[in-house]
Enzyme design. Structure first.
Site, PDB file in Angstrom:
ATOM      1  N   LYS A  76      28.683 -11.071  26.160  1.00 20.14           N
ATOM      2  CA  LYS A  76      28.381 -12.501  26.132  1.00 20.14           C
ATOM      3  C   LYS A  76      28.987 -13.152  24.899  1.00 20.14           C
ATOM      4  O   LYS A  76      29.491 -14.280  24.958  1.00 20.14           O
ATOM      5  CB  LYS A  76      26.864 -12.716  26.147  1.00 20.14           C
ATOM      6  N   HIS A  84      45.314   4.829  64.782  1.00 21.82           N
ATOM      7  CA  HIS A  84      44.780   3.468  64.668  1.00 21.82           C
ATOM      8  C   HIS A  84      43.261   3.454  64.825  1.00 21.82           C
ATOM      9  O   HIS A  84      42.691   2.647  65.573  1.00 21.82           O
ATOM     10  CB  HIS A  84      45.440   2.541  65.675  1.00 21.82           C
TER      11      HIS A  84
END
Length: 529
Positions: A140, A281
């Site tokens: 922070k 696939h």
């Protein structure tokens, strides 16, 4: 304009101590005061570094088995103070709080503890409290404080100090701040997910996801899409825990297809025998079970030799030299196995581009029991489709009962159908697939495609009759009309397994009875979209 901060005091508290001695050496050569905790302080001191214990800084001893050591105003004040704010500076002077310019912290190994199978109490004790609190405070206040939470950033920190004469830039601190908050968010999500599993809550009020970058991929499904692969560090199963021992870098589609292959092959246990799965696939194009891997792979391949080209192969047993030779006869993108012999590795090494993955058996399946899919503006979350098929739920609805061999083929086909995109139709005979129809809008179309695949198989293998003659058919959902069943009858199926539940079930049952088929209702469907 860049704001440079001179590093004069560093706090080091790390569980993973890799690279920390080299970094400490750089700091000491720059006359940086080093403050540290517990095991980190002991290691640094034993290596000859001048180290101040956090307890000396705070004037307060560690207590409660180390749970309480850094949660103190002289630590957090040193990290959080706004250094050009007069009231902050006055508070620091009044309470003897010293600035901390550099925080080097990594967290208790919660993911590793869970992955190891540790008991509940041990996992709880590996939830870090002080570390995340310090990281968030320092991150922070990145305008003044440099926060390093990953050992791979140590080199960048050293370069930064060398370039800037012992200082760090605003841009560098800001970048590390983002990484720090990402770490604590990921850590908290990991703990939250584990707590959810332990508590048995089905629908939490808030859902968090935990994932760490495994690799940046060349591209996504298509070359114009960027992509990355993230893994859950607390899970020791699945494609995320597999490790690659040869071959080209995995692509996005490789990983997606390999996941489908691994999920399907895991349906078959050691008692089932050797199992081989071929995926294209994300759909199976061939599955086989036999007494050994060579035979299992051969029968899986026979189902659709055309689609198998460039596919993904997964097996449930250790690959030996003979099975490796069989697999390498066809161009294959990826092979996944629980292990491989030296002879098998030698065979595969001749195919340098083939990607070989080792995926060991999972020990904590409960931790991966959810399927999460992103949709616009949200997420869909559901349980994995892992509910076992109960023998008590199976119901023969035709006049004829299935024979033992038909019953085994029906159960085999049902396992495969669960992993075929809906609408799914699977023909199976002698524990191998002989025709698969996937992903059609109409179930009849899936039946016809599966039968067409069987015709192609017969032609390719020089068979005298269609392999669907006397086969078992599995449907992932009920037949809404008898036309789908009629297509199966025409293909030569002798037994059907399906969920049932259509308002026209009687019509379908009558058609099966007229053809002399055996049909089982499972009471459970397996849609896969």
């Amino acid at each position: 304009m860049e704001k440079f901060i001179k590093i004069k005091r560093a706090l080091i508290s790390v569980s993973n101590k890799a690279g920390i001695l080299e970094l400490a050496q750089e700091l000491q050569e720059r006359n940086v005061e080093i403050v540290s905790t517990g095991g980190s302080a002991s290691m640094l001191r034993d290596a000859g570094f001048n180290v101040k214990e956090v307890s000396e800084l705070t004037g307060f001893p560690e207590m409660m088995d180390g749970r309480l050591k850094t949660l103190h105003p002289r630590v957090h004040g040193g990290l959080l103070a706004v250094r050009d704010e007069k009231s902050h500076l006055e508070a620091m002077e009044a309470h003897k709080i010293k600035e901390i310019d550099l925080l080097i912290v990594n967290l208790y190994p919660f993911a590793e503890t869970v992955k190891s199978g540790a008991d509940y109490t041990h996992c709880i004790e590996n939830i870090d409290i002080g570390g995340p609190a310090m990281i968030r405070a320092a991150a922070k206040n990145f305008k003044y404080v440099t926060t390093v939470v990953d050992s791979q950033d140590y080199g960048d920190l050293i370069d930064e100090l060398n370039v800037n004469n012992g200082c760090t830039s605003y841009t560098f601190r800001q970048k590390l701040s983002q990484n720090a908050f990402s770490l604590t968010a990921n850590y908290d999500a990991m703990v939250s997910t584990w707590m959810l599993e332990q508590a048995g809550h089905i629908q939490p009020r808030r859902l968090s996801f935990s994932a760490a970058l495994s690799q940046n991929l060349r591209y996504g499904e298509n070359p114009h899409q960027s992509a990355s692969f993230y893994v859950d560090e607390s899970i020791n199963s699945g494609i995320g825990a597999a490790y690659q021992i040869q071959g080209k870098e995995l692509s996005y589609n490789n990983i997606n297809d390999a996941d489908a292959a691994l999920e399907l092959v895991n349906e078959f246990t050691e008692s089932d025998g050797a199992a081989a799965v071929i995926i294209k696939h994300a759909n199976p194009c061939g599955v086989g079970v036999a007494n050994n891997l060579v035979e299992a792979y051969k029968v899986a391949l026979h189902c659709d030799t055309t689609s198998a080209f460039g596919g993904i192969v997964a097996v449930n047993q250790i690959i030996d030299e003979e099975s490796a030779r069989e697999i390498t006869k066809v161009f294959t993108e990826v092979v996944i196995a629980p292990g491989i012999t030296d002879g098998g590795r030698k065979v595969f090494s001749a195919k340098s581009n083939l990607r070989l993955l080792i995926a060991e058996k999972s020990t904590n399946l409960a931790c991966e029991s959810k399927v999460i899919r992103h949709v616009s503006g949200g997420y869909l979350v559901q349980d994995k489709d892992r509910k076992p098929l109960s023998q008590n739920s199976l119901r023969v609805v035709t006049k004829r009962n299935p024979t033992d061999s038909e019953f085994q083929d029906m159960l085999f086909a049902w396992k495969v159908a669960k992993h075929v995109k809906s609408n799914a139709i699977v023909y199976a005979k002698d524990l191998c697939t002989v025709g698969i129809g996937a992903g059609q809008m109409s179930r009849v179309d899936s039946c016809m495609i599966a039968a067409k695949k069987a015709e192609e198989m017969a032609k390719a293998q020089g068979l005298d009759e269609l392999p669907t003659q006397g086969s078992a058919l599995a449907s992932d959902a009920f037949f809404p009309f008898a036309d789908g069943l009629e297509a199966a009858i025409e293909a030569g199926a002798s037994s059907i397994i399906q969920p049932g539940g259509s308002i026209r079930d009687n019509e379908v049952i009558n058609a099966a009875n007229e053809a002399g088929l055996a049909m089982i209702f499972t009471g459970m469907r397996h849609f896969k979209h």
